[in-house]
Design a protein around this motif. Structure first.
Motif, PDB file in Angstrom:
ATOM      1  N   GLY A   1       0.804  -1.212   0.000  1.00 37.43           N
ATOM      2  CA  GLY A   1       0.000   0.000   0.000  1.00 37.43           C
ATOM      3  C   GLY A   1       0.842   1.269   0.000  1.00 37.43           C
ATOM      4  O   GLY A   1       0.525   2.233  -0.707  1.00 37.43           O
ATOM      5  N   VAL A   2       1.934   1.299   0.777  1.00 42.72           N
ATOM      6  CA  VAL A   2       2.755   2.522   0.817  1.00 42.72           C
ATOM      7  C   VAL A   2       3.468   2.733  -0.515  1.00 42.72           C
ATOM      8  O   VAL A   2       3.666   3.885  -0.947  1.00 42.72           O
ATOM      9  N   LEU A   3       3.858   1.656  -1.183  1.00 43.77           N
ATOM     10  CA  LEU A   3       4.475   1.821  -2.496  1.00 43.77           C
ATOM     11  C   LEU A   3       3.497   2.446  -3.483  1.00 43.77           C
ATOM     12  O   LEU A   3       3.862   3.315  -4.289  1.00 43.77           O
ATOM     13  N   LEU A   4       2.243   2.003  -3.419  1.00 51.92           N
ATOM     14  CA  LEU A   4       1.232   2.596  -4.296  1.00 51.92           C
ATOM     15  C   LEU A   4       0.947   4.040  -3.904  1.00 51.92           C
ATOM     16  O   LEU A   4       0.825   4.921  -4.765  1.00 51.92           O
ATOM     17  N   ALA A   5       0.847   4.298  -2.600  1.00 48.11           N
ATOM     18  CA  ALA A   5       0.531   5.653  -2.142  1.00 48.11           C
ATOM     19  C   ALA A   5       1.641   6.637  -2.470  1.00 48.11           C
ATOM     20  O   ALA A   5       1.386   7.838  -2.650  1.00 48.11           O
ATOM     21  N   LEU A   6       2.889   6.153  -2.547  1.00 46.77           N
ATOM     22  CA  LEU A   6       4.021   7.035  -2.852  1.00 46.77           C
ATOM     23  C   LEU A   6       4.366   7.051  -4.338  1.00 46.77           C
ATOM     24  O   LEU A   6       5.415   7.579  -4.722  1.00 46.77           O
ATOM     25  N   SER A   7       3.506   6.475  -5.152  1.00 44.48           N
ATOM     26  CA  SER A   7       3.728   6.491  -6.601  1.00 44.48           C
ATOM     27  C   SER A   7       3.595   7.915  -7.142  1.00 44.48           C
ATOM     28  O   SER A   7       3.041   8.799  -6.471  1.00 44.48           O
ATOM     29  N   PRO A   8       4.090   8.167  -8.348  1.00 43.68           N
ATOM     30  CA  PRO A   8       3.978   9.516  -8.918  1.00 43.68           C
ATOM     31  C   PRO A   8       2.529   9.974  -9.049  1.00 43.68           C
ATOM     32  O   PRO A   8       1.611   9.161  -9.156  1.00 43.68           O
ATOM     33  N   VAL A   9       2.356  11.262  -9.015  1.00 42.91           N
ATOM     34  CA  VAL A   9       1.021  11.850  -9.185  1.00 42.91           C
ATOM     35  C   VAL A   9       0.454  11.412 -10.543  1.00 42.91           C
ATOM     36  O   VAL A   9       1.144  11.436 -11.560  1.00 42.91           O
ATOM     37  N   GLY A  10      -0.788  11.018 -10.526  1.00 41.57           N
ATOM     38  CA  GLY A  10      -1.424  10.562 -11.752  1.00 41.57           C
ATOM     39  C   GLY A  10      -1.624   9.067 -11.812  1.00 41.57           C
ATOM     40  O   GLY A  10      -2.423   8.578 -12.618  1.00 41.57           O
ATOM     41  N   VAL A  11      -0.901   8.342 -10.954  1.00 39.18           N
ATOM     42  CA  VAL A  11      -1.126   6.887 -10.907  1.00 39.18           C
ATOM     43  C   VAL A  11      -2.503   6.646 -10.287  1.00 39.18           C
ATOM     44  O   VAL A  11      -2.766   7.084  -9.159  1.00 39.18           O
TER      45      VAL A  11
ATOM     46  N   ARG B   1      -3.289   5.250  -6.379  1.00 37.31           N
ATOM     47  CA  ARG B   1      -2.655   5.816  -5.180  1.00 37.31           C
ATOM     48  C   ARG B   1      -3.606   5.822  -3.983  1.00 37.31           C
ATOM     49  O   ARG B   1      -3.235   5.485  -2.862  1.00 37.31           O
ATOM     50  N   LEU B   2      -4.848   6.202  -4.195  1.00 37.25           N
ATOM     51  CA  LEU B   2      -5.823   6.231  -3.108  1.00 37.25           C
ATOM     52  C   LEU B   2      -6.082   4.830  -2.583  1.00 37.25           C
ATOM     53  O   LEU B   2      -6.216   4.622  -1.378  1.00 37.25           O
ATOM     54  N   PHE B   3      -6.128   3.859  -3.472  1.00 33.87           N
ATOM     55  CA  PHE B   3      -6.326   2.484  -3.058  1.00 33.87           C
ATOM     56  C   PHE B   3      -5.165   2.022  -2.171  1.00 33.87           C
ATOM     57  O   PHE B   3      -5.345   1.252  -1.236  1.00 33.87           O
ATOM     58  N   GLY B   4      -3.944   2.517  -2.457  1.00 33.05           N
ATOM     59  CA  GLY B   4      -2.786   2.183  -1.632  1.00 33.05           C
ATOM     60  C   GLY B   4      -2.959   2.665  -0.205  1.00 33.05           C
ATOM     61  O   GLY B   4      -2.608   1.964   0.745  1.00 33.05           O
ATOM     62  N   ALA B   5      -3.517   3.873  -0.040  1.00 32.39           N
ATOM     63  CA  ALA B   5      -3.752   4.385   1.319  1.00 32.39           C
ATOM     64  C   ALA B   5      -4.776   3.531   2.059  1.00 32.39           C
ATOM     65  O   ALA B   5      -4.652   3.287   3.263  1.00 32.39           O
ATOM     66  N   LEU B   6      -5.784   3.037   1.342  1.00 31.28           N
ATOM     67  CA  LEU B   6      -6.788   2.180   1.983  1.00 31.28           C
ATOM     68  C   LEU B   6      -6.190   0.853   2.436  1.00 31.28           C
ATOM     69  O   LEU B   6      -6.661   0.251   3.404  1.00 31.28           O
TER      70      LEU B   6
ATOM     71  N   LEU C   1      -5.167   0.423   6.179  1.00 30.54           N
ATOM     72  CA  LEU C   1      -6.135   0.382   7.280  1.00 30.54           C
ATOM     73  C   LEU C   1      -6.002  -0.867   8.155  1.00 30.54           C
ATOM     74  O   LEU C   1      -6.041  -0.775   9.387  1.00 30.54           O
ATOM     75  N   PRO C   2      -5.848  -2.088   7.570  1.00 34.44           N
ATOM     76  CA  PRO C   2      -5.682  -3.260   8.463  1.00 34.44           C
ATOM     77  C   PRO C   2      -4.408  -3.190   9.308  1.00 34.44           C
ATOM     78  O   PRO C   2      -4.327  -3.828  10.354  1.00 34.44           O
ATOM     79  N   LEU C   3      -3.437  -2.413   8.847  1.00 32.87           N
ATOM     80  CA  LEU C   3      -2.197  -2.262   9.601  1.00 32.87           C
ATOM     81  C   LEU C   3      -2.395  -1.340  10.799  1.00 32.87           C
ATOM     82  O   LEU C   3      -1.890  -1.591  11.894  1.00 32.87           O
ATOM     83  N   LEU C   4      -3.143  -0.268  10.589  1.00 31.07           N
ATOM     84  CA  LEU C   4      -3.371   0.705  11.658  1.00 31.07           C
ATOM     85  C   LEU C   4      -4.444   0.233  12.633  1.00 31.07           C
ATOM     86  O   LEU C   4      -4.387   0.546  13.831  1.00 31.07           O
ATOM     87  N   TRP C   5      -5.418  -0.490  12.142  1.00 30.95           N
ATOM     88  CA  TRP C   5      -6.473  -1.040  13.001  1.00 30.95           C
ATOM     89  C   TRP C   5      -6.576  -2.536  12.739  1.00 30.95           C
ATOM     90  O   TRP C   5      -7.506  -3.016  12.082  1.00 30.95           O
ATOM     91  N   PRO C   6      -5.609  -3.293  13.244  1.00 30.08           N
ATOM     92  CA  PRO C   6      -5.592  -4.737  12.950  1.00 30.08           C
ATOM     93  C   PRO C   6      -6.775  -5.444  13.577  1.00 30.08           C
ATOM     94  O   PRO C   6      -7.295  -5.022  14.623  1.00 30.08           O
ATOM     95  N   PRO C   7      -7.209  -6.522  12.947  1.00 35.97           N
ATOM     96  CA  PRO C   7      -8.309  -7.301  13.542  1.00 35.97           C
ATOM     97  C   PRO C   7      -7.860  -7.922  14.856  1.00 35.97           C
ATOM     98  O   PRO C   7      -6.768  -8.482  14.956  1.00 35.97           O
ATOM     99  N   VAL C   8      -8.673  -7.781  15.872  1.00 36.46           N
ATOM    100  CA  VAL C   8      -8.356  -8.296  17.208  1.00 36.46           C
ATOM    101  C   VAL C   8      -9.353  -9.394  17.555  1.00 36.46           C
ATOM    102  O   VAL C   8     -10.566  -9.203  17.454  1.00 36.46           O
TER     103      VAL C   8
END
Length: 741
Positions: free
Chosen positions: A458-468, A471-476, A479-486
């Motif tokens: 996801g971070v590789l996609l989010a840090l891709s050049p503008v226009g890819v 990129r937004l999908f990379g940020a999504l 989410l499982p990393l920041l709020w992992p399933p418990v």
């Protein structure tokens, strides 16, 4: 070429994830098969096998160089040479001893020793020492620092505590020049920042206070104030830029090729800085990366930006395969790769301010999955702190510090430059302290492996050049990393973690919606397990608040870590069997005999002998019962305290019993063992502790009663699901090739 190096590096990196090392026969087969495949069209797979075989062989050499098991815990007279810069902290001096010899046995090549109340030590000195030696061993807890991996990566074959010693030879030749330079740096007037200057110039962080370390960790700037690969690269870049600037201004001699001189001067400067820092593995890594980058810039720029990174990675892993056990290895290469990803292939050169902003954004977002995978805290103020501190340290502090060090022999000149550097550091630390208070670092809940891998993509996609478009999908994907399933604890059950805190105690009890901690681990002048072990483990497990902190009594091995826990986590209720004796930031309630409550279908009961005549017998005892399965936590009660419980007529039967007082022979009386009749007994103690816990007579008594014995020293942190009537799991059961069994 690139495919071959990728395959070779993959084989070398596999070492980090092996549970056990293959035997000599398997290694020979890997080597022969890999060599055979080199001449076929499957040569990348052959390089992979050769890389794996070399990494395993090198790791086996490190394990073979450990202290023999029969000498574990023995005191030997030995002789060796002090290497590196001895580190003094809270009355303890820690140092490395190499080429150690003993008349009784062969010793590992490298030892890490501690000496309480040590005389002055200097690198290069030869000492004869009486040392209690131990095999490399550390505390093993979920999501906490792996000390055994740290020792293995540095090829330390034994640790030890010095009992006595005598200096045989003073510093001979140039071996003690770094120590001499450190003393000179610490003697200058630098606005109280002499220790920070020593960290910047020599890589010696022992002069930084605990408060300094907390500020640097909270703001993600440790890499800036203790010499690291970044400083080496920075100095090389400054020297390169100096030659380039002179050339563009027309002040460079035309008969001298500027590019060759710029690359050569940058490399010489980096090597000189590396020698100042002792040329440890992180500095070696930086010098190798810089050398390959400069060579690429000088002759091979047409081959692309990824080649020098791949070559540097290959060379470093071939030279030291165990480097992959260090978090710094992964973070440094990931940081460089992220910068290459963000800045290569873009249209037009960015402005300087855009470079700084983009770099900090890349580091903050791109390293997040790796930090969580390594169990490291995430600095929320890091992007802003680094945005300000990187140019500040690089342009103002480091040049002044290095120039002042070089000119120390000139009266008034070097000292003045270091004084100016000290002023800069004083202002910088004031700013960093404010940012740390404004936005402290966070240690997020540990995420599963699939969430980490998804986050990296996801971070590789989010840090891709503008226009890819993705990129937004990379940020999504983050989410499982920041709020992992418990996986929540079911109603009517309790999850119990007996943490491995050495000679002390800390037990986490979790129900579906509540968390309680029974004791907080030991603390001493040099190590606070509450801060270093218990708090990171709780945060990694997802504990954000304690509903109850119950300190059985006020002894340091049980309540020592409480101050750090109260500072690091919200605690709803603080309870103790020795409340008046505790000296904490808030008063504790007195434990009440017979108090009962229920959380999520789990019953809790406290017992205490309010008229006990000693601290141990005043321990607050906790009984936890889930669906008929019982756990009894006994603190440090002795035979008298056990007799008081027996005389009270209470039902003491428990399936799981925490052996009182770490298994001391002053506890676990025959009558008490018979009344509890546990099917399993838990010992919380330090490996080869000086008290001899658990006592052999106590162990024999429990075995005679038919109880299974579990020990944090041998099994690491222990985990029980109370209410399932199942088995126990130990952290050491998760095999790692470097981990002692």
């Amino acid at each position: 070429m690139r495919l071959g190096m990728i395959a070779l590096c993959s084989g070398l990196l596999c070492l980090r994830f092996l549970p056990v090392l293959p035997g000599s026969g398997a290694l020979l087969m890997l080597t022969v098969l890999g060599a055979a495949l080199l001449v076929s069209r499957f040569h990348p797979f052959g390089l992979f096998l050769l890389g794996l075989a070399w990494a395993c062989t090198s790791a086996q050499w490190a394990l073979d160089d450990r202290l023999p098991s029969e000498l574990d815990g023995q005191t030997l007279w030995l002789q060796g040479r002090v290497t590196g810069l001895p580190e003094a902290d809270a009355g303890v001096v820690r140092f490395y001893l190499e080429a150690a010899e003993s008349r009784r046995t062969a010793l590992p090549q490298r030892l890490r020793l501690s000496w309480y109340g040590a005389p002055p030590l200097a690198a290069g000195e030869v000492w004869r020492l009486a040392v209690r030696l131990k095999r490399p061993r550390g505390l093993v807890n979920p999501h906490a620092f792996d000390y055994e991996a740290w020792l293995t990566a540095r090829r330390i074959g034994a640790t030890g505590t010095v009992k006595a010693g005598e200096r045989l030879h003073a510093v001979d030749g140039p071996s003690g020049w770094r120590d001499s330079l450190r003393r000179r740096l610490l003697a200058v007037e630098a606005r109280g920042r002499e220790g920070t200057l020593a960290a910047l110039v020599l890589g010696d962080g022992s002069g930084l206070s605990d408060a300094d370390w907390q500020i640097l960790q909270a703001t993600g700037t440790v890499h800036l104030l203790v010499i690291s690969g970044q400083h080496v690269a920075l100095l090389g870049g400054l020297l390169y830029a100096l030659v380039l600037g002179l050339f563009r201004l027309g002040w460079w001699p035309r008969q001298w090729p500027w590019l060759s001189f710029a690359c050569g001067l940058a490399m010489l400067g980096a090597l000189g800085y590396g020698l100042l820092a002792g040329f440890e593995v992180p500095v070696q890594r930086a010098c190798a990366m810089l050398a390959v980058l400069l060579l690429w810039r000088w002759r091979f720029r047409h081959l692309g930006v990824w080649l020098p990174l791949l070559v540097a990675l290959t060379l470093l892993l071939l030279a030291e395969p165990l480097a992959s056990l260090q978090p710094g290895f992964w973070l440094s290469f990931a940081a460089v790769a992220l910068l290459a990803w963000c800045f290569s292939g873009r249209l037009g050169p960015p402005a300087a301010w855009q470079v700084l902003l983009r770099a900090q954004w890349a580091m903050a977002l791109g390293l997040l999955p790796l930090l969580l995978a390594l169990g490291l805290p995430v600095s929320t103020s890091g992007p802003l702190a680094n945005l300000l501190a990187v140019p500040w340290v690089g342009i103002a502090v480091v040049p002044l510090a290095l120039l002042g060090t070089l000119l120390l022999s000139l009266p008034g000149v070097g000292g003045s430059l270091l004084w100016l550097a000290g002023i800069q550091l004083e202002l910088l630390f004031a700013l960093l302290a404010w940012l740390a208070e404004l936005a402290p670092a966070l240690q997020l809940t540990a995420a599963p492996g699939w969430a980490v891998l998804l986050g990296m993509l996801g971070v590789l996609l989010a840090l891709s050049p503008v226009g890819v478009p993705v990129r937004l999908f990379g940020a999504l994907m983050l989410l499982p990393l920041l709020w992992p399933p418990v996986v929540a604890v079911p109603d009517g059950q309790a999850e119990v973690h007996l943490l491995d805190v050495g000679q002390g105690l800390a037990v986490l009890v979790r129900t579906r919606r509540h968390e309680a901690l029974y004791d907080a681990g030991p603390a001493s002048r040099s190590f606070d397990s509450g801060e270093k072990v218990v708090l990171p483990t709780l945060r990694g497990l997802g504990v954000r608040q304690l509903d109850l902190l119950l300190l059985s009594h006020a002894d340091q091995d049980h309540a020592g870590g409480a101050a750090a826990l109260l500072a690091g986590l919200p605690v709803t209720r603080l309870l103790s069997g020795e409340a008046p004796a505790l000296q904490l930031s808030r008063p504790a309630e007195a434990c009440r005999d017979g108090e009962r409550w229920q959380w999520d279908g789990v019953q809790f009961t406290t017992w205490v002998w309010s008229t006990a005549t000693n601290a141990n017998d005043a321990s607050c005892v906790l009984l936890v019962e889930a669906q008929g399965e019982r756990l009894l936590l006994t603190g440090d009660i002795g035979v008298a305290g056990e007799r008081h419980l027996l005389d009270s007529g209470r039902d003491l039967h428990a399936d799981w019993l925490l052996a009182a007082h770490h298994g001391s022979r002053s506890s676990s009386s025959a009558a008490f063992v018979a009344a509890v009749a546990p099917r399993a007994v838990l010992f919380s103690r330090g490996w080869l502790n000086s008290f001899g816990h658990p006592h052999p007579s106590v162990v024999a008594r429990y075995r005679a009663a038919g109880a299974r014995l579990h020990d944090t020293a041998g099994e690491g942190a222990l985990r029980i699901r109370l209410g399932r009537h199942g088995a126990l799991a130990g952290e050491r059961g998760e095999s790692r090739f470097w981990r002692e069994k």
